[in-house]
Design an enzyme around this catalytic site. Structure first.
Site, PDB file in Angstrom:
ATOM      1  N   ASN A   9      -6.397  38.712 -32.187  1.00 34.51           N
ATOM      2  CA  ASN A   9      -5.106  38.201 -32.670  1.00 34.51           C
ATOM      3  C   ASN A   9      -5.407  36.970 -33.519  1.00 34.51           C
ATOM      4  OD1 ASN A   9      -2.567  37.167 -33.097  1.00 34.51           O
ATOM      5  ND2 ASN A   9      -2.288  36.423 -30.998  1.00 34.51           N
ATOM      6  N   LYS A  11      -3.479  35.245 -35.218  1.00 34.27           N
ATOM      7  CA  LYS A  11      -2.337  34.321 -35.325  1.00 34.27           C
ATOM      8  C   LYS A  11      -2.127  33.965 -36.796  1.00 34.27           C
ATOM      9  CE  LYS A  11      -3.551  32.616 -30.794  1.00 34.27           C
ATOM     10  NZ  LYS A  11      -3.053  31.836 -29.702  1.00 34.27           N
ATOM     11  N   HIS A  94       4.367  38.332 -27.794  1.00 31.39           N
ATOM     12  CA  HIS A  94       3.358  37.281 -27.567  1.00 31.39           C
ATOM     13  C   HIS A  94       4.083  36.025 -27.095  1.00 31.39           C
ATOM     14  CE1 HIS A  94       0.263  34.282 -28.281  1.00 31.39           C
ATOM     15  NE2 HIS A  94      -0.607  35.275 -28.269  1.00 31.39           N
ATOM     16  N   GLY A 172      -5.344  29.507 -25.743  1.00 27.54           N
ATOM     17  CA  GLY A 172      -5.750  28.451 -26.664  1.00 27.54           C
ATOM     18  C   GLY A 172      -6.091  27.138 -25.983  1.00 27.54           C
TER      19      GLY A 172
HETATM   20  C1  PEP Z   1      -3.796  34.939 -27.829  1.00 24.25           C
HETATM   21  O1  PEP Z   1      -3.281  34.284 -28.713  1.00 24.25           O
HETATM   22  O2  PEP Z   1      -3.347  36.058 -27.573  1.00 24.25           O
HETATM   23  C2  PEP Z   1      -4.944  34.382 -27.108  1.00 24.25           C
HETATM   24  C3  PEP Z   1      -5.371  34.992 -26.038  1.00 24.25           C
HETATM   25  O3  PEP Z   1      -5.495  33.227 -27.621  1.00 24.25           O
HETATM   26  P1  PEP Z   1      -6.857  32.510 -27.140  1.00 24.25           P
HETATM   27  O4  PEP Z   1      -7.898  33.595 -26.990  1.00 24.25           O
HETATM   28  O5  PEP Z   1      -7.187  31.566 -28.251  1.00 24.25           O
HETATM   29  O6  PEP Z   1      -6.573  31.838 -25.860  1.00 24.25           O
END
Ligand code: PEP
Length: 248
Positions: A9, A11, A94, A172
């Site tokens: 993902n 983002k 999400h 995150g």
């Molecule tokens: C996400 O945004 O779905 C996610 C899991 O982010 P991260 O791996 O950066 O925690």
């Protein structure tokens, strides 16, 4: 036996210039893996994904979709538009969409239906906040999120979704649920799927997401009900993403 699935993902990250080596690197490295793999890119870059990933083992998808098929919905992107660009997957619900765009369980469910109607596989995200976990409400929260989707689909359709358990406090932040904590929720989600349909319970892939990295991926994905990962930060570096795909 469920085949593992690892989905990046991105983002709201990337540029035409930066995406090209990332996509090429992922496509080259994913060939030897025994797991499915996909990247979910910002909508403007789906044409680039199609151009660089078509014919490779890496699928691609979007990060959101409209619940509507077409019409006066400025700024929205429909499921059939995503299909025009060769998408296989779309993330729905999400936690960043739920938190920053006020998406309710019902809206997320409608988006999952719109995705399926067009032939996309929705990746339905569920997950609790830290406050909800500390209040002992994890099961209640994630099962309500999943139930809203199950209510709009028949058993056969449910077999075609992917679920992602993403504890909000782990996204995150560098904090990861322990494998045992994640497995406990995954097992509950699988039981809920099973109640809807035995086939769905056995076949639906439930991904873990939340600071999954090369060094914790193997242990998380070794759990009985963890069928892969939804990867944010670590999906922006080909080497890290591929290490997770290899772990799967
Ligand atoms: C996400 O945004 O779905 C996610 C899991 O982010 P991260 O791996 O950066 O925690």
């Amino acid at each position: 036996m469920r085949r593992k699935l690892v989905v990046g993902n991105w983002k709201m990250n990337g540029s035409l210039a930066a995406n090209a080596p990332l996509l090429k690197g992922v496509a080259e490295g994913a060939g030897a893996a025994g797991a499915d793999c996909a990247v979910c890119a910002p909508a403007p870059y789906l044409a680039q994904c199609q151009q660089l990933l078509a014919g490779t083992p890496v699928a691609w998808g979007a990060q959101d979709v409209s619940r509507h098929a077409s019409g006066a919905y400025t700024g929205e992107v429909s499921a059939s538009m995503l299909m025009d660009f060769g998408c296989s997957y779309v993330i729905v619900g999400h936690s960043e969409r739920r938190a920053y765009h006020g998406e309710s369980n019902e809206l997320v469910a409608q988006k999952a239906v719109a995705a399926m109607s067009a032939g996309l596989t929705p990746i339905v995200c569920v997950g609790e906040t830290l406050e909800e976990r500390e209040a002992g409400r994890t099961t209640q929260v994630v099962s309500a999120q999943l139930e809203a989707v199950l209510a709009l689909l028949d058993g056969q359709q449910v077999s075609g979704i992917v679920v992602a358990y993403e504890p909000v406090w782990a996204i995150g932040t560098g904090k990861t649920a322990t494998p045992a904590m994640a497995q406990e929720v995954h097992a509950q989600l699988r039981m809920q799927l099973k109640e809807k349909s035995a086939d769905a319970g056995a076949g639906v892939r439930i991904l873990y997401g939340g600071s999954m990295k090369p060094d914790n991926a193997r242990e998380l994905m070794a759990q009985t009900d963890i069928d892969g990962g939804l990867i944010g930060g670590a999906s922006l570096k080909a080497a890290d993403f591929l290490a997770i795909v290899q772990a799967a």
